[in-house]
Motif scaffolding. Structure first.
Motif, short mmCIF file in Angstrom:
data_model
loop_
_atom_site.label_atom_id
_atom_site.label_comp_id
_atom_site.label_asym_id
_atom_site.label_seq_id
_atom_site.Cartn_x
_atom_site.Cartn_y
_atom_site.Cartn_z
N ASP A 1 0.81 -1.21 0.00
CA ASP A 1 0.00 0.00 0.00
C ASP A 1 0.85 1.27 0.00
OD1 ASP A 1 -2.68 -1.21 2.22
OD2 ASP A 1 -2.33 -1.48 0.05
N VAL A 2 2.15 1.13 0.23
CA VAL A 2 2.99 2.34 0.36
C VAL A 2 2.98 3.15 -0.93
CG1 VAL A 2 5.34 3.21 0.69
CG2 VAL A 2 4.49 1.36 2.14
N ILE A 3 3.25 2.50 -2.05
CA ILE A 3 3.30 3.25 -3.32
C ILE A 3 1.93 3.81 -3.71
CG2 ILE A 3 3.71 3.06 -5.81
CD1 ILE A 3 6.22 1.44 -5.20
N PRO A 4 0.87 2.99 -3.74
CA PRO A 4 -0.43 3.59 -4.05
C PRO A 4 -0.82 4.70 -3.08
CG PRO A 4 -0.58 1.18 -4.03
CD PRO A 4 0.79 1.53 -3.58
N GLY A 5 -0.46 4.52 -1.79
CA GLY A 5 -0.77 5.56 -0.80
C GLY A 5 -0.05 6.84 -1.12
N LEU A 6 1.24 6.74 -1.43
CA LEU A 6 2.01 7.94 -1.77
C LEU A 6 1.47 8.60 -3.04
CD1 LEU A 6 5.70 6.86 -1.04
CD2 LEU A 6 4.50 8.80 -0.01
N MET A 7 1.13 7.77 -4.04
CA MET A 7 0.63 8.33 -5.30
C MET A 7 -0.67 9.09 -5.07
SD MET A 7 1.29 5.37 -8.23
CE MET A 7 1.41 6.43 -9.70
N MET A 8 -1.58 8.48 -4.33
CA MET A 8 -2.88 9.13 -4.08
C MET A 8 -2.68 10.40 -3.27
SD MET A 8 -6.18 7.68 -1.93
CE MET A 8 -6.87 6.62 -3.21
N TYR A 9 -1.87 10.28 -2.20
CA TYR A 9 -1.67 11.41 -1.29
C TYR A 9 -1.03 12.59 -2.01
CZ TYR A 9 0.05 13.94 2.81
OH TYR A 9 0.31 14.89 3.75
N ARG A 10 0.05 12.33 -2.73
CA ARG A 10 0.76 13.43 -3.35
C ARG A 10 -0.01 14.02 -4.53
NH1 ARG A 10 5.75 14.81 -1.70
NH2 ARG A 10 6.26 15.56 -3.79
N SER A 11 -0.85 13.18 -5.14
CA SER A 11 -1.71 13.70 -6.19
C SER A 11 -2.73 14.67 -5.60
CB SER A 11 -2.40 12.53 -6.89
OG SER A 11 -3.40 13.00 -7.76
N LYS A 12 -3.36 14.28 -4.49
CA LYS A 12 -4.39 15.12 -3.89
C LYS A 12 -3.82 16.35 -3.20
CE LYS A 12 -8.19 13.48 -1.87
NZ LYS A 12 -9.25 13.53 -2.88
N VAL A 13 -2.75 16.15 -2.43
CA VAL A 13 -2.27 17.23 -1.57
C VAL A 13 -1.32 18.18 -2.31
CG1 VAL A 13 -0.95 17.74 0.53
CG2 VAL A 13 -2.62 15.89 0.53
N CYS A 14 -0.45 17.62 -3.19
CA CYS A 14 0.53 18.45 -3.89
C CYS A 14 0.20 18.63 -5.37
CB CYS A 14 1.93 17.84 -3.83
SG CYS A 14 2.38 17.15 -2.23
N GLY A 15 -0.86 17.97 -5.86
CA GLY A 15 -1.15 18.03 -7.29
C GLY A 15 -0.09 17.35 -8.13
N SER A 16 0.66 16.43 -7.52
CA SER A 16 1.73 15.77 -8.26
C SER A 16 1.20 14.90 -9.38
CB SER A 16 2.54 14.89 -7.30
OG SER A 16 3.38 14.02 -8.03
N GLU A 17 1.88 14.91 -10.52
CA GLU A 17 1.53 14.00 -11.61
C GLU A 17 2.62 12.95 -11.82
OE1 GLU A 17 0.04 15.97 -15.12
OE2 GLU A 17 -1.60 16.93 -14.01
N TRP A 18 3.38 12.72 -10.81
CA TRP A 18 4.35 11.61 -10.80
C TRP A 18 5.34 11.64 -11.95
CZ3 TRP A 18 5.30 7.66 -7.35
CH2 TRP A 18 4.69 7.89 -6.11
N PRO A 19 6.13 12.72 -12.04
CA PRO A 19 7.19 12.74 -13.03
C PRO A 19 8.23 11.66 -12.71
CG PRO A 19 7.50 14.53 -11.46
CD PRO A 19 6.17 13.91 -11.14
N ASP A 20 9.03 11.31 -13.70
CA ASP A 20 10.04 10.25 -13.52
C ASP A 20 10.91 10.48 -12.30
OD1 ASP A 20 10.83 9.64 -17.08
OD2 ASP A 20 9.09 9.11 -15.83
N GLU A 21 11.29 11.74 -12.04
CA GLU A 21 12.18 12.02 -10.90
C GLU A 21 11.53 11.63 -9.58
OE1 GLU A 21 12.25 13.91 -14.25
OE2 GLU A 21 11.03 15.05 -12.82
N GLU A 22 10.21 11.83 -9.52
CA GLU A 22 9.51 11.50 -8.29
C GLU A 22 9.41 9.98 -8.13
OE1 GLU A 22 6.35 14.21 -7.67
OE2 GLU A 22 5.41 13.01 -6.09
N ILE A 23 9.15 9.29 -9.26
CA ILE A 23 9.10 7.83 -9.21
C ILE A 23 10.46 7.28 -8.76
CG2 ILE A 23 8.90 5.74 -10.60
CD1 ILE A 23 6.71 7.06 -12.21
N THR A 24 11.52 7.85 -9.33
CA THR A 24 12.87 7.41 -8.96
C THR A 24 13.10 7.61 -7.47
OG1 THR A 24 13.70 8.00 -11.15
CG2 THR A 24 15.34 7.75 -9.40
#
Lengths: 212, 212
Positions: A169-192
């Motif tokens: 759940d760590v990765i999906p949790g981070l993806m959902m959280y950062r999408s909602k709270v920071c508006g992140s669209e998960w660029p490669d640098e963030e995935i790395t």
């Protein structure tokens, strides 16, 4: 693709032949996705979808009694498949690839359509589409994460006790959280960064202390 | 508490004395929280809040021009303070305590009120309350996590390179994700699992290999 098959069929057959079955369904679902991307949930109408699929609204209603039914199926058909678990030789490479695929699903045209639909429609209808996310993205990716981690345990670059459900759940949790709270669209640098600075440290084996 | 001060003041003063300032504000905010817990966002009215605070609606409108303004302030005033960073001697104990406090904030009466408000009100208004969660819960807890991890680095039970911003998003991400997807309310066992099986492995120092 549907259009060219239809055109070819029409040329070969009498004008009274109507499209049937999967070809027509695909045209209607594509049209629904197109409407979602252009005019959104609020602007989408069964008539507009039918027109975009060059058919009559009866053909749409016959298969999909309501707007939510149609949009739910359009999203399900449109969201990219996550495919089989990547196998690139290291937990780091496998996780990186899996994250890129999840991003691809959520930030594809259907993924954007899904999230703008969730934003526009009322709460009762949104529940229906949350179910689409759960079944089409969350559950498949959970299975793929488990597979990739199991392979890592066998290979030896993941510690054998990395078996808690929460690990997956760590990765999906981070993806959902950062999408909602920071508006992140998960660029490669963030995935790395997620892979190198969170998942690899979390999963790596603990060296056994040398005997004195 | 406000009621007893008011009663005491009324006994000591002529009947025409009206409550002023903070005492009246507190009574109004308490009444708003009470209304939220009983009739929810949709059922809450300025008149109802005023009646519950034993005042007139003019006193409410004078301070809070709209329902959102009033509810935003009621939630802000009601959400528990996360207090100073816990210092219990180990990263494990400190993180456990911090998680319990975050759960306390989100699952307190104001926390439930906040989340049911988010569920009931329309999207534009919900944005306003997302800002309350951000400022009252997310940003303070982020600061506290950083403090607790820094102390762990100094103490030696956290590796010195555990400094990525993402490290501090893991717990909030898991909390948000599991709340939305699994309906989890973060029982102690789940907090223990997050700390022991995710955060401690993620943060622990990597033993230096013994020299040959």
């Amino acid at each position: 693709m549907a259009t060219s098959r239809w055109t070819a069929a029409a040329e070969a057959q009498p004008v009274s032949l109507r499209r049937r079955g999967l070809v027509l369904e695909r045209a209607i679902l594509d049209s629904a996705l197109e409407q979602l991307s252009t005019v959104g949930w609020n602007g989408l109408t069964m008539e507009g979808v039918a027109a975009g699929a060059q058919t009559g609204k009866a053909a749409v209603y016959r298969r999909w009694p309501s707007k939510e039914d149609l949009v739910a199926d359009a999203l399900k058909a449109g969201l990219p498949d996550l495919a089989d678990a990547p196998d690139r030789g290291s937990i780091r490479e496998d996780l990186y690839e899996l994250c890129r695929r999840m991003r691809g699903a959520m930030y594809s045209r259907p993924g954007f359509a899904l999230r703008s639909v969730l934003h526009e429609c009322d709460k009762g209808v949104a529940e229906r589409f949350h179910a689409v996310i759960l079944r089409q993205v969350i559950e498949p990716s959970n299975r793929l994460f488990r597979e990739v981690v199991s392979r890592g345990i066998e290979r030896g670059d993941v510690r054998p006790d990395a078996t808690s459900d929460l690990v997956f759940d760590v990765i999906p949790g981070l993806m959902m959280y950062r999408s909602k709270v920071c508006g992140s669209e998960w660029p490669d640098e963030e995935i790395t960064e997620v892979v190198d600075r969170i998942m690899v440290p979390l999963l790596r084996p603990v060296p056994t202390p040398a005997a004195d």
